[in-house]
Design a protein around this motif. Structure first.
Motif, PDB file in Angstrom:
ATOM      1  N   LEU A 127      97.104 -25.164  26.775  1.00 49.37           N
ATOM      2  CA  LEU A 127      97.842 -24.259  27.823  1.00 49.37           C
ATOM      3  C   LEU A 127      99.368 -24.417  27.359  1.00 49.37           C
ATOM      4  CD1 LEU A 127      97.504 -22.102  30.041  1.00 49.37           C
ATOM      5  CD2 LEU A 127      97.832 -24.161  31.828  1.00 49.37           C
ATOM      6  N   GLY A 152     102.491 -20.952  30.318  1.00 50.80           N
ATOM      7  CA  GLY A 152     101.231 -20.746  31.104  1.00 50.80           C
ATOM      8  C   GLY A 152     101.049 -21.771  32.389  1.00 50.80           C
ATOM      9  N   TRP A 153     101.289 -22.954  31.956  1.00 50.29           N
ATOM     10  CA  TRP A 153     101.548 -23.965  33.345  1.00 50.29           C
ATOM     11  C   TRP A 153     102.459 -23.445  34.175  1.00 50.29           C
ATOM     12  CZ3 TRP A 153      98.067 -27.302  34.774  1.00 50.29           C
ATOM     13  CH2 TRP A 153      98.575 -28.481  35.577  1.00 50.29           C
ATOM     14  N   THR A 188     100.877 -20.783  36.376  1.00 47.91           N
ATOM     15  CA  THR A 188      99.848 -21.425  37.073  1.00 47.91           C
ATOM     16  C   THR A 188     100.331 -22.333  38.340  1.00 47.91           C
ATOM     17  OG1 THR A 188      98.499 -21.816  35.272  1.00 47.91           O
ATOM     18  CG2 THR A 188      97.860 -22.955  36.893  1.00 47.91           C
ATOM     19  N   GLU A 189     101.601 -22.932  38.051  1.00 49.48           N
ATOM     20  CA  GLU A 189     102.146 -23.675  39.276  1.00 49.48           C
ATOM     21  C   GLU A 189     102.651 -22.676  40.440  1.00 49.48           C
ATOM     22  OE1 GLU A 189     106.586 -25.449  39.094  1.00 49.48           O
ATOM     23  OE2 GLU A 189     105.030 -26.257  37.423  1.00 49.48           O
ATOM     24  N   MET A 220     101.417 -19.686  40.995  1.00 46.08           N
ATOM     25  CA  MET A 220     100.297 -19.075  41.549  1.00 46.08           C
ATOM     26  C   MET A 220      99.890 -19.988  42.481  1.00 46.08           C
ATOM     27  SD  MET A 220      96.545 -18.174  40.062  1.00 46.08           S
ATOM     28  CE  MET A 220      96.256 -19.714  39.915  1.00 46.08           C
ATOM     29  N   PHE A 221      99.505 -21.104  42.240  1.00 44.44           N
ATOM     30  CA  PHE A 221      99.217 -22.237  43.223  1.00 44.44           C
ATOM     31  C   PHE A 221     100.183 -22.355  44.600  1.00 44.44           C
ATOM     32  CE2 PHE A 221      96.285 -24.414  39.938  1.00 44.44           C
ATOM     33  CZ  PHE A 221      95.308 -23.738  40.515  1.00 44.44           C
TER      34      PHE A 221
END
Length: 145
Positions: free
Chosen positions: A43, A47-48, A51-52, A54-55
């Protein structure tokens, strides 16, 4: 709920305890994912970062810590600031902003937004309920209801 009971629920700077907890949890998620956890193998950093974000936004939406419109605007800003959507070889602020906003140029995005606006208009005006009752009152459909 009346305004007096809403005012009693407010605790700090107009935020409820749940909203404060949501913002605190979102900040903790950001700190842990940025400084403590490392991205999974395969990843990318972009992308990380996505994702961060999104959470964080999921926690903020669940706790209703910020208005939905502000969250949507915040997502675009955070994606541009972190470079999570930067698909070009140049890593300049201009390309970051353009790549964060490129999703709004798709026709499908505006189709979905228009559907939400029309749906809200049908519900708020009461037209949706009247149409439903009219359909239910027709003799052909009345035996199935």
């Amino acid at each position: 709920m009346n305004t007096q009971s809403q005012q009693k629920r407010k605790t700090f700077c107009g935020f409820t305890t749940l909203q404060i907890a949501g913002l605190t949890l979102a900040a903790c998620i950001w700190f842990i994912m940025t400084y403590v956890a490392s991205p999974p193998v395969g990843l990318s950093k972009a992308g990380w970062a996505a994702t961060e974000i999104m959470f964080m936004m999921i926690v903020i939406w669940i706790t209703d810590a910020l208005p939905s419109g502000l969250c949507a605007f915040l997502i675009v800003i955070l994606l541009a600031l972190t470079g999570a959507t930067d698909w070009s070889s140049k890593n300049t602020p201009n390309t970051r902003i353009l790549s964060a906003l490129i999703g709004f140029s798709a026709k499908e995005t505006w189709l979905i937004a228009a559907a939400f606006v029309l749906g809200m208009g049908l519900v708020e005006s009461g037209l949706g309920r009247r149409v439903t009752y009219s359909i239910m009152s027709i003799k052909i459909f009345a035996r199935y209801v």
